[in-house]
Structure formats: structure tokens, C-alpha cells
Design a protein around this motif. Structure first.
Motif, mmCIF file in Angstrom:
data_model
loop_
_atom_site.group_PDB
_atom_site.id
_atom_site.type_symbol
_atom_site.label_atom_id
_atom_site.label_comp_id
_atom_site.label_asym_id
_atom_site.label_seq_id
_atom_site.Cartn_x
_atom_site.Cartn_y
_atom_site.Cartn_z
ATOM 1 N N LYS A 24 0.910 -1.155 -0.128
ATOM 2 C CA LYS A 24 0.046 -0.110 0.170
ATOM 3 C C LYS A 24 0.929 1.284 0.117
ATOM 4 O O LYS A 24 0.471 2.257 -0.619
ATOM 5 C CB LYS A 24 -0.951 0.121 1.321
ATOM 6 N N ASN A 25 1.896 1.343 1.001
ATOM 7 C CA ASN A 25 2.709 2.543 0.887
ATOM 8 C C ASN A 25 3.527 2.679 -0.349
ATOM 9 O O ASN A 25 3.656 3.692 -0.820
ATOM 10 C CB ASN A 25 3.639 2.351 2.019
ATOM 11 N N GLU A 26 3.945 1.608 -0.918
ATOM 12 C CA GLU A 26 4.923 1.843 -2.107
ATOM 13 C C GLU A 26 3.938 2.140 -3.447
ATOM 14 O O GLU A 26 4.453 2.792 -4.348
ATOM 15 C CB GLU A 26 5.750 0.355 -2.290
ATOM 16 N N GLY A 34 -10.338 1.000 -1.972
ATOM 17 C CA GLY A 34 -10.932 -0.445 -2.029
ATOM 18 C C GLY A 34 -10.075 -1.504 -2.737
ATOM 19 O O GLY A 34 -10.241 -2.732 -2.614
ATOM 20 N N ILE A 35 -8.865 -0.969 -3.390
ATOM 21 C CA ILE A 35 -7.791 -2.018 -3.971
ATOM 22 C C ILE A 35 -6.791 -2.161 -3.116
ATOM 23 O O ILE A 35 -6.364 -1.504 -2.245
ATOM 24 C CB ILE A 35 -7.054 -1.104 -5.055
ATOM 25 N N GLN A 36 -6.671 -3.627 -3.088
ATOM 26 C CA GLN A 36 -5.658 -4.126 -2.261
ATOM 27 C C GLN A 36 -4.865 -5.345 -2.916
ATOM 28 O O GLN A 36 -5.522 -6.292 -3.005
ATOM 29 C CB GLN A 36 -6.365 -4.877 -0.849
ATOM 30 N N ARG A 37 -4.120 -4.852 -3.611
ATOM 31 C CA ARG A 37 -3.141 -5.930 -4.438
ATOM 32 C C ARG A 37 -2.751 -7.052 -3.630
ATOM 33 O O ARG A 37 -2.371 -8.119 -4.256
ATOM 34 C CB ARG A 37 -2.001 -5.245 -4.878
ATOM 35 N N ARG A 38 -2.558 -6.948 -2.296
ATOM 36 C CA ARG A 38 -1.906 -8.054 -1.522
ATOM 37 C C ARG A 38 -2.552 -8.265 -0.286
ATOM 38 O O ARG A 38 -3.171 -7.043 0.432
ATOM 39 C CB ARG A 38 -0.411 -7.805 -1.109
ATOM 40 N N VAL A 55 -1.167 -13.321 -0.292
ATOM 41 C CA VAL A 55 -1.716 -13.725 -1.523
ATOM 42 C C VAL A 55 -1.621 -12.580 -2.418
ATOM 43 O O VAL A 55 -2.194 -11.581 -1.904
ATOM 44 C CB VAL A 55 -2.968 -14.352 -1.436
ATOM 45 N N ALA A 56 -1.353 -12.641 -3.535
ATOM 46 C CA ALA A 56 -1.575 -11.606 -4.810
ATOM 47 C C ALA A 56 -1.387 -12.086 -6.141
ATOM 48 O O ALA A 56 -1.588 -13.474 -5.953
ATOM 49 C CB ALA A 56 -0.231 -10.622 -4.659
ATOM 50 N N LYS A 117 -11.332 0.588 -14.454
ATOM 51 C CA LYS A 117 -10.062 -0.023 -14.633
ATOM 52 C C LYS A 117 -9.882 -0.760 -13.851
ATOM 53 O O LYS A 117 -9.593 -0.976 -12.461
ATOM 54 C CB LYS A 117 -9.118 1.121 -15.076
ATOM 55 N N MET A 118 -9.371 -2.293 -14.466
ATOM 56 C CA MET A 118 -8.996 -3.270 -13.193
ATOM 57 C C MET A 118 -7.628 -2.850 -12.776
ATOM 58 O O MET A 118 -7.031 -2.294 -13.642
ATOM 59 C CB MET A 118 -9.083 -4.668 -13.925
ATOM 60 N N ASP A 119 -7.282 -3.359 -11.534
ATOM 61 C CA ASP A 119 -6.079 -3.364 -10.972
ATOM 62 C C ASP A 119 -5.472 -4.510 -10.551
ATOM 63 O O ASP A 119 -6.417 -5.255 -10.186
ATOM 64 C CB ASP A 119 -6.055 -2.224 -9.892
ATOM 65 N N LYS A 120 -4.164 -4.580 -10.408
ATOM 66 C CA LYS A 120 -3.666 -5.946 -9.949
ATOM 67 C C LYS A 120 -2.272 -5.755 -9.548
ATOM 68 O O LYS A 120 -1.791 -4.717 -10.019
ATOM 69 C CB LYS A 120 -3.652 -7.117 -11.025
ATOM 70 N N CYS A 121 -1.619 -6.635 -8.839
ATOM 71 C CA CYS A 121 -0.188 -6.642 -8.519
ATOM 72 C C CYS A 121 0.598 -6.559 -9.762
ATOM 73 O O CYS A 121 0.468 -7.196 -10.642
ATOM 74 C CB CYS A 121 0.128 -7.805 -7.645
#
Length: 189
Positions: A24-26, A34-38, A55-56, A117-121
């Protein structure tokens, strides 16, 4: 060229959520609400046999998200990472349903979420924009790979349960750990 992967050692993960906070910080400038990549998932919480895993996106070799995307917004890097282009994403959600890890996510604007727009790790590898540009940072977050660094989540894992890097190297580290634990029959060749 190396194939980059994540591996989480469930025997070492203590569910501290340091990897979640580091991610989140990086990548804060690129993450919508609402986006939580990990995330850290725990099974048998408080029971014998409890295990936690970070998990990511696992940057699959044959990524199901890439296979189902009608807009072809997913692409593979020469490092084997599965990345996406937010400019070509149409928000159909097929990737969300195809991914077994729940990596693709949409921002949550209301009570039930909304498309966009979708977001992911990104494995801290940025996106298709020029390396270290403002556009790349705003859309995809940091590009630590271009700096020769590992993803921040793995760098800051206090117990070193989350490993990231060349698949062969992290597999060897995990094999050594399993052998050290005395499970010689549990390691693979």
C-alpha cells in the motif's frame, strides 16, 4: 532471462500484514479506494493447524486472466511477469472471474462496488509507460524492478516468509528450508 515469481512459506508467515502495508505504501499513488493488491489469508484461525499465506497475483506462466481478456490488455514481460495495460482495459470483469487468486480487482466506489479499470499486483514492475515517469507512477505504482530491486512486500517481510525473485533461486531457498525442517521426503527434485 530469469522468470520472476512469488512464493510464501506458510510455516513462517505470522499474519503480521507487513507485506500488505508495504505494498500500500509503495504504490499508494496508483491505488484507488478499495484496491488491495496483496492480502494475508489465514485458514483454521485459532485452531490447531492454523496457517497464513500472503496472496497476490502469482504472475502465472499460462495466466487465465490473459487467456479470457477480450481487450488483450494483459501482456508478459521478458521476466515472465503478467502485467496489464489500464488504457486498453474495458472493465468487463472476465479476468476477475478467471483468476484463482482473486488478484484482479475493481475500485469500490459504493456499497456494491463498480466497474472501471481493473487493477492488480505489478510485482513492483510498473506498466507499459516509460520507466519512472509520472504517468507510470500514477497508474501502476513504483517500478522497483527497473531499479534492480525486489517488490517492496517481499523486501519488508519480517520473517522472510514471502520470497520474490528468480523462480529457480526462490525454489532452492524453499527446498533448503523444507529439508532443514526434516521433511526430506516432502521436497522435490
Amino acid at each position: 532471462m530469469a522468470t520472476m515469481k512469488f512464493l510464501c512459506d506458510t510455516k513462517r508467515c505470522i499474519e503480521c500484514n507487513g507485506c500488505v502495508t508495504a505494498c500500500k505504501n509503495e504504490n499508494d499513488s496508483a491505488l484507488e479506494w478499495g484496491i488491495q493488491r496483496r492480502r494475508v489469508v489465514t485458514i483454521n484461525d485459532g485452531q490447531p493447524g492454523e496457517a497464513s499465506i500472503s496472496v497476490a497475483c502469482m504472475h502465472c506462466t499460462d495466466a487465465p486472466c490473459q487467456a479470457v481478456c477480450p481487450a488483450n490488455c494483459f501482456y508478459k514481460t521478458e521476466d515472465g511477469l503478467t502485467l496489464h495495460n489500464k488504457d486498453t482495459c474495458i472493465g468487463c470483469g472476465y479476468c476477475l472471474y478467471a483468476c484463482p487468486f482473486g488478484a484482479p480487482q475493481f475500485p469500490k466506489q459504493g456499497a456494491f462496488g463498480s466497474r472501471g479499470k481493473m487493477d492488480k499486483c505489478t510485482f513492483c514492475a510498473g506498466g507499459p509507460e516509460e520507466n519512472h515517469s509520472d504517468a507510470e507512477r500514477q497508474k501502476y505504482g513504483s517500478n522497483r524492478i527497473a531499479e534492480g530491486k525486489l517488490p517492496m512486500c517481499a523486501e519488508l517481510c519480517a520473517t522472510k516468509s514471502l520470497l520474490a525473485g528468480d523462480a529457480e533461486v526462490i525454489s532452492n531457498i524453499f527446498r533448503e528450508r523444507v529439508a532443514y525442517r526434516g521433511s526430506k521426503n516432502a521436497i522435490w527434485g
